[in-house]
Design a protein around this motif. Structure first.
Motif, short mmCIF file in Angstrom:
data_model
loop_
_atom_site.label_atom_id
_atom_site.label_comp_id
_atom_site.label_asym_id
_atom_site.label_seq_id
_atom_site.Cartn_x
_atom_site.Cartn_y
_atom_site.Cartn_z
N GLN A 29 0.83 -1.20 0.00
CA GLN A 29 0.00 0.00 0.00
C GLN A 29 0.87 1.25 0.00
O GLN A 29 0.53 2.27 -0.62
CB GLN A 29 -0.93 -0.01 1.22
CG GLN A 29 -1.88 1.16 1.30
CD GLN A 29 -3.07 1.02 0.35
OE1 GLN A 29 -3.13 0.06 -0.42
NE2 GLN A 29 -3.98 1.96 0.39
N HIS A 34 -1.76 1.99 -6.72
CA HIS A 34 -3.16 1.64 -6.52
C HIS A 34 -3.38 1.08 -5.12
O HIS A 34 -2.44 0.67 -4.45
CB HIS A 34 -3.65 0.64 -7.57
CG HIS A 34 -5.09 0.82 -7.95
ND1 HIS A 34 -6.09 1.07 -7.03
CD2 HIS A 34 -5.70 0.82 -9.16
CE1 HIS A 34 -7.24 1.21 -7.66
NE2 HIS A 34 -7.03 1.06 -8.95
N ASP A 35 -4.64 1.08 -4.71
CA ASP A 35 -5.01 0.63 -3.38
C ASP A 35 -5.06 -0.89 -3.34
O ASP A 35 -5.90 -1.50 -4.01
CB ASP A 35 -6.39 1.21 -3.01
CG ASP A 35 -6.68 1.14 -1.53
OD1 ASP A 35 -6.36 0.09 -0.93
OD2 ASP A 35 -7.22 2.10 -0.97
N ARG A 45 -5.35 -6.00 -9.36
CA ARG A 45 -5.23 -4.58 -9.64
C ARG A 45 -4.09 -4.37 -10.65
O ARG A 45 -3.13 -5.14 -10.69
CB ARG A 45 -4.84 -3.79 -8.38
CG ARG A 45 -5.91 -3.65 -7.33
CD ARG A 45 -6.68 -2.36 -7.52
NE ARG A 45 -7.48 -2.05 -6.34
CZ ARG A 45 -8.72 -2.45 -6.13
NH1 ARG A 45 -9.31 -3.22 -7.02
NH2 ARG A 45 -9.37 -2.10 -5.04
N GLU A 199 -4.27 6.26 -15.52
CA GLU A 199 -5.46 6.74 -14.79
C GLU A 199 -6.73 6.38 -15.54
O GLU A 199 -7.81 6.33 -14.94
CB GLU A 199 -5.37 8.26 -14.55
CG GLU A 199 -5.89 9.14 -15.66
CD GLU A 199 -5.16 9.02 -17.00
OE1 GLU A 199 -5.75 9.42 -18.01
OE2 GLU A 199 -4.02 8.53 -17.05
N ASP A 202 -7.54 2.30 -14.82
CA ASP A 202 -7.63 1.92 -13.41
C ASP A 202 -6.30 1.39 -12.88
O ASP A 202 -6.26 0.38 -12.17
CB ASP A 202 -8.74 0.89 -13.19
CG ASP A 202 -9.14 0.78 -11.72
OD1 ASP A 202 -8.89 1.74 -10.96
OD2 ASP A 202 -9.69 -0.27 -11.33
N SER A 205 -4.92 5.02 -8.01
CA SER A 205 -5.96 5.46 -7.09
C SER A 205 -5.61 6.85 -6.58
O SER A 205 -4.48 7.08 -6.12
CB SER A 205 -6.09 4.50 -5.91
OG SER A 205 -6.93 5.06 -4.91
N LYS A 207 -7.35 8.22 -4.15
CA LYS A 207 -7.96 8.31 -2.82
C LYS A 207 -7.13 7.62 -1.75
O LYS A 207 -7.45 7.71 -0.57
CB LYS A 207 -9.36 7.69 -2.85
CG LYS A 207 -10.33 8.41 -3.78
CD LYS A 207 -11.69 7.74 -3.77
CE LYS A 207 -12.66 8.46 -4.71
NZ LYS A 207 -14.00 7.81 -4.72
N LYS A 208 -6.09 6.90 -2.14
CA LYS A 208 -5.30 6.14 -1.17
C LYS A 208 -4.26 7.03 -0.51
O LYS A 208 -4.06 8.18 -0.87
CB LYS A 208 -4.63 4.94 -1.85
CG LYS A 208 -3.67 5.31 -2.97
CD LYS A 208 -2.81 4.14 -3.38
CE LYS A 208 -1.77 3.88 -2.30
NZ LYS A 208 -0.81 2.83 -2.66
#
Length: 306
Positions: A29, A34-35, A45, A199, A202, A205, A207-208
């Protein structure tokens, strides 16, 4: 008309980094774009490992095999350096990183060799089939594609092993047509993720929590500073990864860089990261008077800057 892509092949150009341990999820992480902490067991992912300046050192298809085990599938030519660099950041974390390439079999699947249940999935979603994880990939010219990852000793269904064998060249073309390359040694440290449309497929992220290069990635996305995207182009001459692309009649500076290329029925196709402003101009390979390049479509839409 090109022949439909049908069958399977062993993906010898890919390798696997295994991350395992109680802190594997939290460690990854803090390193990837990415999350992965929110990733359910059995799912996948797309993610990148960046330098502090936001440049891609490697990219992965990350599969969460269990609560404490992840497989990071990456280009084999960047695996040793990536494993060494990632290992530098483990410190006291309960996470062991290792090269698991010989312990995992990786197959590319296309057309009817992709199980029907997997064909219904969105890209990066996973079908569990006995010990195998079948990751849905972006389609190539409308043909279904998937990546199968399983322990090396696992027996695979006859639907897969009994399907025709795809050539490495045909699979390479499908990667270009799908528009989602993995970073290879030739282009390490050359691109921010958005320059390869990560981006839009996908692979990032927003938001992570923090990871190396996050500030550069966020600034490119939220401040309207993104100047380059990746495009699919056709050429009569063979583009080479790392080769420069120029606008017609202007040798002063290149407008793009070849990321990946492959032979096609009519010549060659390539993925080129280049200036957005140059996408509508006549383009040439290697110099302003080199082989002409023609813009082709990608199987996904590019997300607008936020």
């Amino acid at each position: 008309m090109t022949q439909a892509l049908q069958g399977h092949l062993s993906l010898q150009h890919l390798g696997v980094i295994r991350a395992e341990g109680a802190d594997a999820a939290s460690f990854l992480q803090g390193q990837l774009s990415h999350d992965v902490q929110l990733l359910p067991v059995g799912q996948a992912r797309l993610a990148a490992f960046l330098s502090a300046k936001g440049r891609m050192q490697a990219s992965f298809i990350v599969i969460k095999r269990s609560a404490e085990e992840f497989w990071l599938i990456t280009s084999r030519d960047v695996l040793p350096a990536t494993l060494k660099r990632l290992s530098m950041f483990v410190l006291r974390a309960k996470c062991k990183l290792s090269d698991a390439t010989e312990a995992v079999q990786l197959l590319g699947l296309a057309g009817d060799a992709v199980p029907a249940e997997a064909r219904k999935l969105a890209p990066w979603q996973v079908l569990a089939l006995d010990d195998a994880s079948i990751v849905r990939l972006y389609a190539a010219e409308g043909e279904s594609r998937a990546l199968l990852a399983a322990p090396a000793a696992s027996a695979l269904p006859a639907q897969i092993t009994g399907s025709p064998t795809i050539t490495a060249a045909a699979w390479q073309l499908s990667i270009v047509q799908a528009g989602v390359p993995l970073i290879t040694a030739t282009v390490v440290d050359a691109f921010v993720p958005q320059m390869l449309n990560f981006e839009s497929v996908d692979g990032v992220s927003f938001k992570k929590g923090c990871y190396p290069g996050q500030e550069v990635v966020a600034r490119s996305q939220f401040r309207g500073t993104l100047k380059r995207r990746m495009y699919r182009l056709a050429s009569a001459a063979q583009p080479q990864p790392g080769q420069e692309v120029f606008a017609a009649n202007d040798d002063s500076q290149p407008v793009g860089t070849v990321v990946q290329s492959a032979a096609s029925a009519s010549g060659f196709e390539a993925l080129v990261s280049m200036q957005i402003a140059a996408a509508s101009a006549p383009l040439h390979l290697g110099s302003s008077t080199g082989a002409a390049l023609q813009l082709l479509s990608l199987p996904y839409a590019l997300k607008e800057d936020i």
